[in-house]
Design a protein around this motif. Structure first.
Motif, PDB file in Angstrom:
ATOM      1  N   PHE A  16       0.836  -1.210   0.000  1.00 56.30           N
ATOM      2  CA  PHE A  16       0.000   0.000   0.000  1.00 56.30           C
ATOM      3  C   PHE A  16       0.867   1.256   0.000  1.00 56.30           C
ATOM      4  O   PHE A  16       1.947   1.275   0.573  1.00 56.30           O
ATOM      5  CB  PHE A  16      -0.975  -0.009   1.175  1.00 56.30           C
ATOM      6  N   LYS A  17       0.335   2.274  -0.685  1.00 56.89           N
ATOM      7  CA  LYS A  17       1.078   3.517  -0.848  1.00 56.89           C
ATOM      8  C   LYS A  17       0.245   4.679  -0.318  1.00 56.89           C
ATOM      9  O   LYS A  17      -0.985   4.600  -0.251  1.00 56.89           O
ATOM     10  CB  LYS A  17       1.362   3.745  -2.334  1.00 56.89           C
ATOM     11  N   SER A  18       0.916   5.765   0.006  1.00 58.87           N
ATOM     12  CA  SER A  18       0.228   6.975   0.449  1.00 58.87           C
ATOM     13  C   SER A  18      -0.373   7.688  -0.756  1.00 58.87           C
ATOM     14  O   SER A  18       0.127   7.572  -1.870  1.00 58.87           O
ATOM     15  CB  SER A  18       1.217   7.891   1.169  1.00 58.87           C
ATOM     16  N   ALA A  19      -1.450   8.422  -0.543  1.00 56.04           N
ATOM     17  CA  ALA A  19      -2.108   9.199  -1.604  1.00 56.04           C
ATOM     18  C   ALA A  19      -2.032  10.670  -1.224  1.00 56.04           C
ATOM     19  O   ALA A  19      -2.673  11.095  -0.257  1.00 56.04           O
ATOM     20  CB  ALA A  19      -3.557   8.766  -1.741  1.00 56.04           C
ATOM     21  N   ASN A  20      -1.228  11.412  -1.959  1.00 54.23           N
ATOM     22  CA  ASN A  20      -1.029  12.822  -1.630  1.00 54.23           C
ATOM     23  C   ASN A  20      -1.069  13.690  -2.875  1.00 54.23           C
ATOM     24  O   ASN A  20      -0.749  13.232  -3.979  1.00 54.23           O
ATOM     25  CB  ASN A  20       0.339  13.007  -0.949  1.00 54.23           C
ATOM     26  N   LEU A  21      -1.440  14.938  -2.678  1.00 55.93           N
ATOM     27  CA  LEU A  21      -1.389  15.944  -3.734  1.00 55.93           C
ATOM     28  C   LEU A  21      -0.252  16.910  -3.413  1.00 55.93           C
ATOM     29  O   LEU A  21      -0.180  17.431  -2.292  1.00 55.93           O
ATOM     30  CB  LEU A  21      -2.712  16.714  -3.792  1.00 55.93           C
ATOM     31  N   VAL A  22       0.633  17.144  -4.386  1.00 57.26           N
ATOM     32  CA  VAL A  22       1.710  18.101  -4.202  1.00 57.26           C
ATOM     33  C   VAL A  22       1.283  19.426  -4.828  1.00 57.26           C
ATOM     34  O   VAL A  22       0.987  19.479  -6.025  1.00 57.26           O
ATOM     35  CB  VAL A  22       3.015  17.620  -4.865  1.00 57.26           C
ATOM     36  N   GLY A  23       1.236  20.471  -4.024  1.00 59.90           N
ATOM     37  CA  GLY A  23       0.842  21.792  -4.497  1.00 59.90           C
ATOM     38  C   GLY A  23       2.063  22.685  -4.674  1.00 59.90           C
ATOM     39  O   GLY A  23       2.893  22.795  -3.773  1.00 59.90           O
ATOM     40  N   THR A  24       2.179  23.286  -5.867  1.00 58.98           N
ATOM     41  CA  THR A  24       3.303  24.193  -6.137  1.00 58.98           C
ATOM     42  C   THR A  24       2.799  25.403  -6.922  1.00 58.98           C
ATOM     43  O   THR A  24       1.676  25.409  -7.427  1.00 58.98           O
ATOM     44  CB  THR A  24       4.403  23.511  -6.986  1.00 58.98           C
ATOM     45  N   SER A  25       3.667  26.388  -7.038  1.00 59.31           N
ATOM     46  CA  SER A  25       3.337  27.553  -7.849  1.00 59.31           C
ATOM     47  C   SER A  25       4.639  28.055  -8.463  1.00 59.31           C
ATOM     48  O   SER A  25       5.680  28.073  -7.809  1.00 59.31           O
ATOM     49  CB  SER A  25       2.710  28.632  -6.962  1.00 59.31           C
ATOM     50  N   SER A  26       4.594  28.431  -9.745  1.00 55.91           N
ATOM     51  CA  SER A  26       5.805  28.929 -10.399  1.00 55.91           C
ATOM     52  C   SER A  26       6.113  30.339  -9.898  1.00 55.91           C
ATOM     53  O   SER A  26       5.300  30.950  -9.198  1.00 55.91           O
ATOM     54  CB  SER A  26       5.613  28.958 -11.910  1.00 55.91           C
ATOM     55  N   GLU A  67      11.924  23.748  -7.649  1.00 58.73           N
ATOM     56  CA  GLU A  67      13.293  24.238  -7.776  1.00 58.73           C
ATOM     57  C   GLU A  67      13.321  25.765  -7.953  1.00 58.73           C
ATOM     58  O   GLU A  67      14.239  26.432  -7.487  1.00 58.73           O
ATOM     59  CB  GLU A  67      14.010  23.503  -8.915  1.00 58.73           C
ATOM     60  N   GLU A  68      12.290  26.312  -8.599  1.00 57.50           N
ATOM     61  CA  GLU A  68      12.216  27.773  -8.795  1.00 57.50           C
ATOM     62  C   GLU A  68      11.952  28.531  -7.498  1.00 57.50           C
ATOM     63  O   GLU A  68      12.507  29.595  -7.268  1.00 57.50           O
ATOM     64  CB  GLU A  68      11.045  28.095  -9.736  1.00 57.50           C
ATOM     65  N   THR A  69      11.062  27.964  -6.679  1.00 60.28           N
ATOM     66  CA  THR A  69      10.584  28.747  -5.520  1.00 60.28           C
ATOM     67  C   THR A  69      11.025  28.180  -4.177  1.00 60.28           C
ATOM     68  O   THR A  69      10.908  28.853  -3.154  1.00 60.28           O
ATOM     69  CB  THR A  69       9.041  28.795  -5.507  1.00 60.28           C
ATOM     70  N   GLY A  70      11.503  26.928  -4.170  1.00 57.05           N
ATOM     71  CA  GLY A  70      12.013  26.330  -2.933  1.00 57.05           C
ATOM     72  C   GLY A  70      10.960  25.794  -1.981  1.00 57.05           C
ATOM     73  O   GLY A  70      11.302  25.249  -0.934  1.00 57.05           O
ATOM     74  N   VAL A  71       9.681  25.932  -2.319  1.00 53.77           N
ATOM     75  CA  VAL A  71       8.636  25.472  -1.390  1.00 53.77           C
ATOM     76  C   VAL A  71       7.525  24.699  -2.096  1.00 53.77           C
ATOM     77  O   VAL A  71       7.306  24.859  -3.301  1.00 53.77           O
ATOM     78  CB  VAL A  71       7.988  26.642  -0.608  1.00 53.77           C
ATOM     79  N   TYR A  72       6.824  23.866  -1.331  1.00 60.91           N
ATOM     80  CA  TYR A  72       5.696  23.100  -1.854  1.00 60.91           C
ATOM     81  C   TYR A  72       4.838  22.622  -0.690  1.00 60.91           C
ATOM     82  O   TYR A  72       5.238  22.748   0.471  1.00 60.91           O
ATOM     83  CB  TYR A  72       6.175  21.927  -2.718  1.00 60.91           C
ATOM     84  N   THR A  73       3.670  22.117  -1.014  1.00 61.36           N
ATOM     85  CA  THR A  73       2.824  21.529   0.028  1.00 61.36           C
ATOM     86  C   THR A  73       2.524  20.079  -0.334  1.00 61.36           C
ATOM     87  O   THR A  73       2.546  19.685  -1.508  1.00 61.36           O
ATOM     88  CB  THR A  73       1.474  22.269   0.190  1.00 61.36           C
ATOM     89  N   GLY A 125       3.419  22.109   4.825  1.00 62.52           N
ATOM     90  CA  GLY A 125       4.246  23.044   4.051  1.00 62.52           C
ATOM     91  C   GLY A 125       5.696  22.622   4.156  1.00 62.52           C
ATOM     92  O   GLY A 125       6.178  22.352   5.261  1.00 62.52           O
ATOM     93  N   LEU A 126       6.381  22.544   3.021  1.00 64.04           N
ATOM     94  CA  LEU A 126       7.770  22.071   3.032  1.00 64.04           C
ATOM     95  C   LEU A 126       8.705  23.029   2.298  1.00 64.04           C
ATOM     96  O   LEU A 126       8.304  23.711   1.352  1.00 64.04           O
ATOM     97  CB  LEU A 126       7.872  20.693   2.365  1.00 64.04           C
ATOM     98  N   LYS A 127       9.949  23.013   2.745  1.00 62.51           N
ATOM     99  CA  LYS A 127      11.030  23.768   2.104  1.00 62.51           C
ATOM    100  C   LYS A 127      11.983  22.737   1.507  1.00 62.51           C
ATOM    101  O   LYS A 127      12.396  21.803   2.202  1.00 62.51           O
ATOM    102  CB  LYS A 127      11.752  24.587   3.184  1.00 62.51           C
ATOM    103  N   LEU A 128      12.306  22.882   0.223  1.00 62.08           N
ATOM    104  CA  LEU A 128      13.213  21.929  -0.431  1.00 62.08           C
ATOM    105  C   LEU A 128      14.583  21.939   0.233  1.00 62.08           C
ATOM    106  O   LEU A 128      15.151  23.006   0.468  1.00 62.08           O
ATOM    107  CB  LEU A 128      13.377  22.315  -1.916  1.00 62.08           C
TER     108      LEU A 128
END
Lengths: 208, 208
Positions: A16-26, A67-73, A125-128
């Protein structure tokens, strides 16, 4: 086995695997949302989470934005948003936001560039911090440090454990099957001279 | 939050995890078995699976054996062996085999050095191909190529997808909670101009 059957077979093998949505913005504020099933826990001190980005993935925009913005959810998928979440894997053009296309809502915290999914019941919220290349097949392991967590406090148990079933979080198998879950047991910390015992959902009664 | 509560909280954030036993044997034929929740699919061509080894993990013997012999097995945990599987995480001495200590049975295929778990309903034989270091927290990402798969053919659907529920495979959340699952839906391959539709468990009716 036909190649497409083989792909589905191999994709089922890990369990079984986790189900997640990765949110980013350019940098130009084009929002992007992508479903992924490879999110894994990497460590608590520092708090790190990783996920795999495939080389010829439908959604390279995700990694470009990170990679452009350094952050994602990272946002848990629950049973009420499974179809919309799955639909984010369609091959949309870069200027089309998967939020708009699937009806999910992009919200953000002040000062954090990446949007989270308002409908999700747990967002992180995560920072690369690192992109590790897996030389053997050209995949990339994207590692982020947790900056904030947004969830329903009622799901957080006395000992810190989060009741994912209370949040309706789903699991994935293979490429395309989604599952709800039913708690079987929580087990005590294993010691060599002792059988594991069931502990209550809220956590162990003592610090034993 | 107290540190031990924080560890349980962070461990819950990635979502549901796979529950697998890694079977290894040293060059001197000391068998070892360890439960891990970080196994993930990495690619189908070549067929690769990865898992995370923590730096101060209870079970460094696993990685030592893999590096010594080049092979290991990954075995799904089902609801009937959850307690024994969990118990493999106890801090046994190197000369104590977790198979013997927990009552699980080590079997092997001729010519493959690592033992699989006879009670498991899906076992995978792997050859080590890469150990990628995650510099940020000293973890190691162990990558193997699939050599063989042993499972119940009845669980393999027409299109190659494996019905993990038919095998009783469990999922994990946090450090210590185990879950059975209930299929919610399989969804069709997502296309930009079309809502995803439910497909039968056995696979799509056509090649569409």
């Amino acid at each position: 086995m036909k190649n497409e059957h083989r792909v589905k077979f191999i994709n089922s093998l890990s369990g079984f695997k986790s189900a997640n949505l990765v949110g980013t913005s350019s940098r130009r504020n084009d929002d992007n949302l992508a479903i992924i099933s490879s999110v894994i826990h990497l460590g608590a001190n520092p708090p790190l989470i990783g996920f795999i980005m495939r080389p010829h993935s439908v959604d390279r925009h995700t990694l470009e934005n990170i990679e452009e913005t350094g952050v994602y959810t990272i946002n848990h998928v629950h049973s009420g948003i499974v179809k919309a979440a799955h639909q984010t894997s369609a091959r949309y053009h870069r200027e089309q936001s998967e939020f708009e296309q699937t009806g999910l809502t992009a919200e953000r915290f002040d000062g954090f560039h990446a949007p989270y999914v308002a409908e999700s019941k747990l967002s992180i919220g995560l920072k690369l911090v690192e992109v590790a290349s897996i030389t053997h097949n050209g995949t990339e392991f994207v590692i982020g440090e947790i900056q904030w967590v947004r969830t329903d406090e009622a799901a957080v148990q006395n000992d810190g454990f989060i009741d994912l079933e209370a949040l309706g979080t789903v699991a994935v198998s293979g490429l395309d099957r989604y599952h709800t879950t039913k708690g079987l047991c929580r087990l005590s910390y294993a010691k060599p001279d002792k059988e594991p015992t069931e502990i209550p959902l809220a956590g162990p009664d003592s610090d034993d």
